[in-house]
Design a protein around this motif. Structure first.
Motif, PDB file in Angstrom:
ATOM      1  N   LEU A 135       2.914  -1.686  46.122  1.00  0.00           N
ATOM      2  CA  LEU A 135       3.310  -0.306  45.829  1.00  0.00           C
ATOM      3  C   LEU A 135       3.845   0.363  47.086  1.00  0.00           C
ATOM      4  CD1 LEU A 135       0.267   0.723  43.603  1.00  0.00           C
ATOM      5  CD2 LEU A 135       2.638   0.541  42.838  1.00  0.00           C
TER       6      LEU A 135
ATOM      7  N   ILE B  86       8.500   1.752  29.446  1.00  0.00           N
ATOM      8  CA  ILE B  86       7.766   2.125  28.244  1.00  0.00           C
ATOM      9  C   ILE B  86       8.572   1.706  27.009  1.00  0.00           C
ATOM     10  CG2 ILE B  86       6.683   4.013  26.956  1.00  0.00           C
ATOM     11  CD1 ILE B  86       7.208   5.285  30.070  1.00  0.00           C
TER      12      ILE B  86
ATOM     13  N   THR C 233       8.539   1.547  22.909  1.00  0.00           N
ATOM     14  CA  THR C 233       7.889   2.002  21.682  1.00  0.00           C
ATOM     15  C   THR C 233       8.340   1.063  20.568  1.00  0.00           C
ATOM     16  OG1 THR C 233       8.355   4.170  22.597  1.00  0.00           O
ATOM     17  CG2 THR C 233       7.291   4.105  20.440  1.00  0.00           C
TER      18      THR C 233
ATOM     19  N   ILE D 189      10.386   4.820  34.394  1.00  0.00           N
ATOM     20  CA  ILE D 189       9.979   5.814  35.390  1.00  0.00           C
ATOM     21  C   ILE D 189       9.817   5.089  36.707  1.00  0.00           C
ATOM     22  CG2 ILE D 189       8.176   7.450  36.044  1.00  0.00           C
ATOM     23  CD1 ILE D 189       7.402   7.617  33.116  1.00  0.00           C
TER      24      ILE D 189
ATOM     25  N   ARG E 182       8.584   5.337  40.848  1.00  0.00           N
ATOM     26  CA  ARG E 182       7.891   6.091  41.901  1.00  0.00           C
ATOM     27  C   ARG E 182       7.960   5.254  43.180  1.00  0.00           C
ATOM     28  NH1 ARG E 182       8.209   9.566  38.928  1.00  0.00           N
ATOM     29  NH2 ARG E 182       6.707  11.144  38.225  1.00  0.00           N
TER      30      ARG E 182
ATOM     31  N   LEU F  43       5.695  -2.479  35.655  1.00  0.00           N
ATOM     32  CA  LEU F  43       4.536  -2.235  34.798  1.00  0.00           C
ATOM     33  C   LEU F  43       5.027  -1.910  33.394  1.00  0.00           C
ATOM     34  CD1 LEU F  43       1.439  -1.909  35.068  1.00  0.00           C
ATOM     35  CD2 LEU F  43       1.847   0.502  35.518  1.00  0.00           C
TER      36      LEU F  43
ATOM     37  N   ILE G  20       4.737  -1.083  29.570  1.00  0.00           N
ATOM     38  CA  ILE G  20       3.728  -0.499  28.686  1.00  0.00           C
ATOM     39  C   ILE G  20       4.294  -0.518  27.266  1.00  0.00           C
ATOM     40  CG2 ILE G  20       2.529   1.642  28.091  1.00  0.00           C
ATOM     41  CD1 ILE G  20       2.586   2.308  31.094  1.00  0.00           C
TER      42      ILE G  20
ATOM     43  N   ILE H  78       3.889   0.641  23.382  1.00  0.00           N
ATOM     44  CA  ILE H  78       3.229   1.561  22.462  1.00  0.00           C
ATOM     45  C   ILE H  78       3.623   1.135  21.055  1.00  0.00           C
ATOM     46  CG2 ILE H  78       2.918   3.981  21.810  1.00  0.00           C
ATOM     47  CD1 ILE H  78       2.337   3.672  24.709  1.00  0.00           C
TER      48      ILE H  78
ATOM     49  N   VAL I 195       3.728   1.995  17.111  1.00  0.00           N
ATOM     50  CA  VAL I 195       3.549   3.132  16.199  1.00  0.00           C
ATOM     51  C   VAL I 195       3.931   2.752  14.774  1.00  0.00           C
ATOM     52  CG1 VAL I 195       3.883   4.884  17.941  1.00  0.00           C
ATOM     53  CG2 VAL I 195       5.855   3.948  16.730  1.00  0.00           C
TER      54      VAL I 195
ATOM     55  N   MET J 288      -2.657   4.206  41.861  1.00  0.00           N
ATOM     56  CA  MET J 288      -2.215   5.146  40.838  1.00  0.00           C
ATOM     57  C   MET J 288      -2.942   4.940  39.522  1.00  0.00           C
ATOM     58  SD  MET J 288       1.294   3.652  39.464  1.00  0.00           S
ATOM     59  CE  MET J 288       1.306   2.112  38.600  1.00  0.00           C
TER      60      MET J 288
ATOM     61  N   VAL K  99      -1.973   5.563  35.482  1.00  0.00           N
ATOM     62  CA  VAL K  99      -0.999   5.957  34.465  1.00  0.00           C
ATOM     63  C   VAL K  99      -1.770   6.381  33.225  1.00  0.00           C
ATOM     64  CG1 VAL K  99       0.983   5.220  33.082  1.00  0.00           C
ATOM     65  CG2 VAL K  99       0.623   4.238  35.352  1.00  0.00           C
TER      66      VAL K  99
ATOM     67  N   ILE L 255      -1.308   7.354  29.267  1.00  0.00           N
ATOM     68  CA  ILE L 255      -0.339   7.310  28.169  1.00  0.00           C
ATOM     69  C   ILE L 255      -0.901   8.069  26.965  1.00  0.00           C
ATOM     70  CG2 ILE L 255       1.019   5.812  26.650  1.00  0.00           C
ATOM     71  CD1 ILE L 255      -0.040   3.753  29.139  1.00  0.00           C
TER      72      ILE L 255
ATOM     73  N   THR M 205      -0.103   9.314  23.120  1.00  0.00           N
ATOM     74  CA  THR M 205       0.784   9.197  21.967  1.00  0.00           C
ATOM     75  C   THR M 205       0.535  10.408  21.081  1.00  0.00           C
ATOM     76  OG1 THR M 205       0.204   6.880  22.146  1.00  0.00           O
ATOM     77  CG2 THR M 205       1.690   7.483  20.365  1.00  0.00           C
TER      78      THR M 205
ATOM     79  N   ILE N 248      -4.040   3.118  32.717  1.00  0.00           N
ATOM     80  CA  ILE N 248      -3.807   1.879  33.463  1.00  0.00           C
ATOM     81  C   ILE N 248      -3.925   2.216  34.943  1.00  0.00           C
ATOM     82  CG2 ILE N 248      -2.129   0.074  33.991  1.00  0.00           C
ATOM     83  CD1 ILE N 248      -0.788   0.705  31.337  1.00  0.00           C
TER      84      ILE N 248
ATOM     85  N   MET O  83      -2.123   8.555  42.738  1.00  0.00           N
ATOM     86  CA  MET O  83      -1.022   9.207  42.047  1.00  0.00           C
ATOM     87  C   MET O  83      -1.321   9.178  40.548  1.00  0.00           C
ATOM     88  SD  MET O  83       2.962   8.124  41.922  1.00  0.00           S
ATOM     89  CE  MET O  83       3.289   8.576  43.612  1.00  0.00           C
TER      90      MET O  83
ATOM     91  N   LEU P 244       0.131   9.670  36.809  1.00  0.00           N
ATOM     92  CA  LEU P 244       1.432   9.636  36.157  1.00  0.00           C
ATOM     93  C   LEU P 244       1.229   9.715  34.652  1.00  0.00           C
ATOM     94  CD1 LEU P 244       4.428   9.189  36.911  1.00  0.00           C
ATOM     95  CD2 LEU P 244       4.032   6.757  36.627  1.00  0.00           C
TER      96      LEU P 244
ATOM     97  N   ILE Q  15       2.289   9.955  30.868  1.00  0.00           N
ATOM     98  CA  ILE Q  15       3.462   9.603  30.069  1.00  0.00           C
ATOM     99  C   ILE Q  15       3.178  10.022  28.634  1.00  0.00           C
ATOM    100  CG2 ILE Q  15       4.813   7.666  29.167  1.00  0.00           C
ATOM    101  CD1 ILE Q  15       4.191   6.211  31.790  1.00  0.00           C
TER     102      ILE Q  15
ATOM    103  N   ILE R 274       4.366   9.959  24.723  1.00  0.00           N
ATOM    104  CA  ILE R 274       5.216   9.312  23.731  1.00  0.00           C
ATOM    105  C   ILE R 274       5.075  10.109  22.444  1.00  0.00           C
ATOM    106  CG2 ILE R 274       5.711   7.152  22.524  1.00  0.00           C
ATOM    107  CD1 ILE R 274       5.710   6.682  25.470  1.00  0.00           C
TER     108      ILE R 274
ATOM    109  N   VAL S 179       5.748  10.340  18.486  1.00  0.00           N
ATOM    110  CA  VAL S 179       6.133   9.475  17.355  1.00  0.00           C
ATOM    111  C   VAL S 179       6.027  10.228  16.037  1.00  0.00           C
ATOM    112  CG1 VAL S 179       5.533   7.332  18.486  1.00  0.00           C
ATOM    113  CG2 VAL S 179       3.798   8.595  17.216  1.00  0.00           C
TER     114      VAL S 179
END
Lengths: 555, 555
Positions: free
Chosen positions: A461, A470, A472, A487, A489, A549, A551, A553, A555, B466, B468, B470, B472, B487, B547, B549, B551, B553, B555
Motif C-alpha cells: 500500500l 466494485i 455488482t 476507486i 488511493r 482489491l 469486491i 456485490i 443483488v 485501511m 473498506v 461496503i 448495499t 474488508i 484509512m 473507505l 463504498i 452500492i 440496487v
C-alpha cells in the motif's frame, strides 16, 4: 551424549545479530533464569510498527521452569519488553534501585504495578535458584547502577558482562569494579557472555568526565540561555549539566516527559545531586534574565514529537529559542536517525542559535567499551568459553577476534544467533541445536501483535497504493448489472488519470464477460483473474503494482 | 529602484537547503542561462517515489528566454533532471566530453537522443549569449572533466564554482586550475556562487592518491580474489583499481549495469587507461585462479538490487564471494544509507570474506572541498558578493562564516532558499523577491507526477492500513438491504480480530440507521459520518487510524 542432571544450556531470545531487544537465558536442571528483556525500535521498512520485542514462545511453553528475570540496567533495549513478558509469565524481577525505578514507570503505564514482584538487589546481593547461586559486580555505563552477573552452577561459573565500559575517572563514583572481576576470573570462569556494541572501534572509550569539561566550557562562554539535549537516562551527564549550572549560576528547567520522569526517579533515589531551588518550572524561564537559565530537554535523536524538535520549529508552548542562545546536542545520532537530527540542527540555525553538535565537539562519549575495554574484560575474567552478545554480526565477529588475541581458543568462541543453544555437559560446551526465537511486533495498544501478512500489505500500500474494483452482479445469472466502479488511493490522482482508469474499466468488463462466457462464475476465479489481468495492465502502463482489491456485490 | 536594461538576476530552482537537485539560473536582459539540472533521491517518508526533480514552472512560463543549459559535471545531482527539463524546454546542452557521455546514456533511456542538441565544451571554450560572455575553468572533483563557470555580464563577473576540491596530487591530471582562478579573481569578481557540501568539516580534503595507496596495499595482501565497490562515476578511483590490477597481475571484471556503462563511456572517450586484455567477462571469473582476479562492482551504498548486495546474499548468478576473498567498500555511506550498508557488511562476514570498510581504512575520500579548500576558492576569486550554494542550511551557514573569515563583508553574503532572487542593479545586489520553486515527484514512467494527495494517502495506508466498508442500499427507500461488509488490509489480521470487526459492523449499521432516521440520505453525509464514527471507535480501541473507505452500492 548422555546428559547429566546438572547440564546447562545458554541461549539468546534477542540481542544477537542486532543491536536491541536483549534477552538471554540460562537453563539448568529444569530452572530457567532470564537476563534482561528489551525492545528495539523498528526501522522505516516496518511500517506503522511501534516496537519490536523478542518472541517469547519458548519461555511460555516452559513457563513453570522460569524462576526470575534479572535485569542488568535500565536502558530500553534491556527493559522495554518487560511489561509484555510479565503479562505472559509473572515471575519476580530483580534489579538495582535505579533500574527498578525505571521499570516501575513502565509498569505504571501498563497497569501492572500491583501484580508485579520487584526485588531490589545491589552488587553485594547473593541469590539462590535451585542449584544456581547468583552474585553481581558493578560496571560503568551511560546510566547509573549497572551490574554484571555471576552464575555459579554445578558445571562451573558463567559470567554475563552487562553493558559496560571501563571509565577510570567516572562521574558520581559509578565505577567498574575491576578488583571484583579480577577475583572472579582468578577462581576460574567456564563461560563469559560479553557485549559487543563497539567491537569495531579501536582504542579505549573516552571518559564521561571529558564531556563534563566541554559542557562547562560552553556554559561559561554562553552569553544567553543554554539548551542541552541528551538521553534522559544518562544521569551522570545530567549531573554534569547540574554542575555547570552551579558554576555559572544558572537555574535549570526540564522539558520533555521522559526527562522529567527519569530525573525525578534519579533524585528521589539518590543518584543525582541537585541544589535546593535550582530546578525551575518551564513557565519561569521567561521571567529570568537569559544568562541565568539553562534547559535540559529530550529529543537528541531528532524525534519529531520530542521537545528539541518542537523548540526548533517554534512549536513548544511558552518556550522559545532566540538568536544567540546556545543549543548543545550532547548525544551522537543512532544509525537511522541522522536525517532527523540534521533537520533539527538546520531549524535551530534558522532561529540564529549557536548550535554545538557533531563528533568533534566532545559533547558525547559512548557508554559501550571499545576494543581495549573489551579485551580488558576478557583478560580479567579469563573464561574458557566465550559468547559475544549484544551486537550485529560484524560486531560479534570482531569481538571473537579480540577474544582470540587475548588467548581464548578460536574453537571455544561461539558466534551465534538468537535461538542457537550452547549446551554444557561435564565441562564441555557444544552448539548443536536451536530453540524457537524471532520478532514480535507491537503495534498500538490493545490489538496485539501484527503479523507478516499485515506488514506485507502495508508495504505494498505504501509503495504503490491501491485500486478497489466494485462489481455488482446479478444473483440470478451471475452477469454484471452495471459498469464496474473503481476507486484509487495512493496510486494515481484520479483527476490526472481519467484515461487510464477508463481503459481499466473497459478491461474489467471484458475480463468478467470472458469468464462468464467460459462459465467461470466462482467469485474466487473472478477475483483471481481480475487481479492478474488488471495488475499486468497497470504495471505495463505505469511501472507500478498497486494492491488490487476486487469486491463483488450480488443483488 | 529604477531597473536598468542590464540588470541581472540570480536564483536557484534546487540545491539550496538540500543536498541534491542542483539547478541555478542567471537572467540578464531577457536571457536565461541555466546551470545544471539534477535530481535527488527521496527518503523513506516519500513512499514509492522514484526521484525528485526541481519544479520548473518558472522556466516553462519564461520558456522563450531560456537560451541554454550549462552542465558543470556528470553527477546525478547535476544531470539527473535533464531529460525532464528537455521534454519541456528543448535548448542546447553544454558540457565537457565526459559529462556529455553520461548525459547521452540518460537521453537514450528517455528516447530523447535525436531531438537534443549537445554541444561539447572544454575549459578553453568561450560562448556568447546576448550580453553575457561565458568561459570556464577546470576543477577537481570525484568524477572526471569538471568545470567552474565564469559569466562576464554588463554588471560584472559572476563565478559559479561547480563541485570542487583542491587536490594537489590529482589522479589522471584532473587538477583544479588555480592559476586561472587567480587571474579571474585579480580582474575583479562581483559575485561568487560556491558549493558548501563540506563547509562543516575543518582542514583540507585528502587527496584521491591516498586512496590509491590503500587500494594497492590491500590488493598486494589479498591471497584470493578481490572485490571493490565504489561509485561508477569515480573514474579516477577506477583508474587506481586498474593500476592495482597491473601491479598484482590480476584480470578485472565489471559487475552492475552502471559500472559497465560508465566505464565504457570513460574508455571510449579517453578518461581511463586500461591495458589490452585486462577486462574479462563475468563468466570468465571462475576459470581463473582466484589470486588472478579482481571485480569492480556497483552497490557501495548497500542498494538492495545492486551487484554487491546480491553478491553478499549469494544471489548473483555465476559469481560467488568465498571465504578469504577480500571485499573493499571504497565509498562512505551517504546519510540515510547506513543501515543498508551495515546489512551488506554483515552478510559478507557471514560468507567469511575479509571485509575492508569504515572511515579509518583510507578507502574513501570526499570529492567536495573541506573548509580550507572553500576558503582557498573564496581567496582566489575574492568576490564582492557571495552566495553559498549546494548544501543544507547549516552548511550554507558555515560557508558564510568562512567567507567572512577571508574578508567578504557579512552583509554581502546571501544565505537563501530555492526561489529567492538576488537582483543586481548598477553594481548593487539586493535580495527582496522570490519566484516559484519546489519539488516535482517522479513516480514510475508514464503516469507523470505524483501529487501531495497521493503521497498523504500512501503515508496513511503505510502506517495504519485501511478498512473498506461496503453498504448495499435500496434505491427505493435508501435503507440498508443487508448487513454491511468490511474488508481490512494492512490494519489488523482479520482472523485475530473477529470481535473488533463484529463490533465495527454493528456500529456501522447503527450509524446508518440513525442517519436514515434523521432523513440524512445524502451519500456524502453517510460517508462523512461513517469515517468519523468508525474512525473514533477504532482509534479508541487500537490507537490506530486506518484509512476508512466507505463504498455505497445502490440496487
Amino acid at each position: 551424549m548422555s546428559k547429566n542432571e546438572n547440564a546447562l544450556s545458554i541461549y539468546a531470545l534477542g540481542g544477537l545479530n542486532e543491536v536491541g531487544k536483549n534477552m538471554y537465558a540460562i537453563e539448568c536442571n529444569n530452572e530457567i533464569l532470564v537476563i534482561d528483556c528489551g525492545n528495539k525500535f523498528p526501522d522505516e521498512s516496518l511500517l506503522g510498527i511501534d516496537l519490536i520485542i523478542p518472541d517469547m514462545t519458548y519461555l511460555e511453553d516452559n513457563r513453570e521452569k522460569v524462576k526470575g528475570l534479572l535485569v542488568t540496567h535500565g536502558h530500553e533495549d534491556h527493559i522495554g519488553g518487560i511489561p509484555y513478558f510479565l503479562k505472559k509469565i509473572n515471575v519476580p524481577v530483580y534489579g538495582t534501585r535505579f533500574t527498578l525505578g525505571l521499570i516501575e514507570l513502565k509498569l505504571g503505564e501498563h497497569k501492572l504495578s500491583r501484580e508485579t514482584e520487584l526485588k531490589e538487589i545491589n552488587s553485594e546481593t547473593n541469590l539462590s535458584f535451585g542449584k544456581i547461586n547468583v552474585s553481581f559486580f558493578k560496571v560503568n555505563h551511560s546510566i547509573p547502577d549497572c551490574l554484571g552477573i555471576v552464575f555459579d552452577t554445578p558445571e562451573g561459573v558463567i559470567v554475563h558482562s552487562g553493558d559496560f565500559k571501563f571509565d577510570l575517572t567516572p562521574v558520581n563514583n559509578q565505577y567498574s569494579d575491576i578488583h571484583k572481576m579480577a577475583e572472579i576470573g582468578k577462581k576460574g570462569v567456564l563461560l563469559l557472555l560479553s557485549e559487543s556494541t563497539n567491537a569495531e572501534r579501536s582504542g579505549s572509550t573516552p571518559s564521561e568526565k571529558n564531556v563534563g569539561a566541554h559542557i562547562e566550557e560552553a556554559f561559561v562562554k554562553a552569553t544567553r540561555k543554554v539548551l542541552l539535549s541528551t538521553f534522559a537516562s544518562n544521569i551522570n551527564r545530567v549531573q554534569q549539566v547540574v554542575d555547570a549550572c552551579i558554576k555559572t549560576n544558572r537555574k535549570l528547567a526540564l522539558l520533555g516527559r521522559s526527562m522529567v520522569n527519569v530525573v525525578d526517579v534519579a533524585m528521589e533515589r539518590g543518584y543525582l545531586d541537585v541544589p535546593e531551588g535550582m530546578l525551575i518550572d518551564q513557565n519561569e524561564i521567561n521571567e529570568l534574565p537569559p544568562e541565568k537559565v539553562a534547559i535540559l530537554c529530550t529529543g537528541s535523536q531528532g524525534e519529531p514529537m520530542a521537545a528539541l524538535a518542537r523548540l526548533s520549529t517554534g512549536n513548544f508552548r511558552g518556550v522559545e529559542v532566540l538568536p544567540e542562545d546556545t543549543v548543545i546536542l550532547a548525544a551522537g545520532p543512532i544509525p537511522g536517525n541522522e536525517k532527523n537530527v540534521s533537520q533539527v540542527i538546520d531549524n535551530l540555525y534558522t532561529l540564529r542559535a549557536n548550535v554545538i553538535y557533531g563528533s568533534g565537539k566532545g559533547m558525547h562519549v559512548s557508554g559501550h567499551g571499545y576494543q581495549e575495554d573489551l579485551k580488558l574484560m576478557l583478560t580479567l575474567i579469563q573464561p574458557k568459553y566465550f559468547i559475544p552478545i549484544h551486537g550485529e554480526y560484524r560486531m560479534l565477529y570482531h569481538h571473537r577476534l579480540l577474544a582470540e588475541s587475548v588467548g581464548v581458543e578460536q574453537e571455544n568462541t561461539f558466534v551465534m544467533g538468537n535461538g542457537d543453544v550452547v549446551d554444557i555437559n561435564d565441562g564441555i560446551a557444544r552448539q548443536t541445536r536451536e530453540i524457537h526465537a524471532g520478532n514480535t511486533y507491537v503495534d498500538g495498544i490493545g490489538v496485539g501483535d501484527v503479523g507478516e501478512v499485515v506488514l506485507r500489505d502495508r508495504k505494498q500500500l505504501a509503495e504503490d497504493g491501491m485500486l478497489v474494483i466494485i462489481l455488482t452482479m446479478s444473483k440470478r445469472n451471475g452477469k454484471l448489472i452495471s459498469n464496474p466502479d473503481t476507486i484509487t488511493r495512493g496510486f494515481v490522482y484520479a483527476r490526472d488519470s481519467e484515461e487510464l482508469l477508463r481503459d481499466v474499466n473497459k478491461l474489467i468488463t471484458k475480463t468478467v464477460n470472458e469468464l462468464e462466457h467460459e462459465r467461470k462464475r466462482q467469485w474466487g476465479d473472478i477475483k483471481h483473474q481480475l487481479k492478474k489481468t488488471v495488475g499486468q495492465y497497470l504495471f505495463q502502463h505505469t511501472k507500478r503494482k498497486p494492491m488490487i482489491l476486487p469486491i463483488i456485490i450480488e443483488v
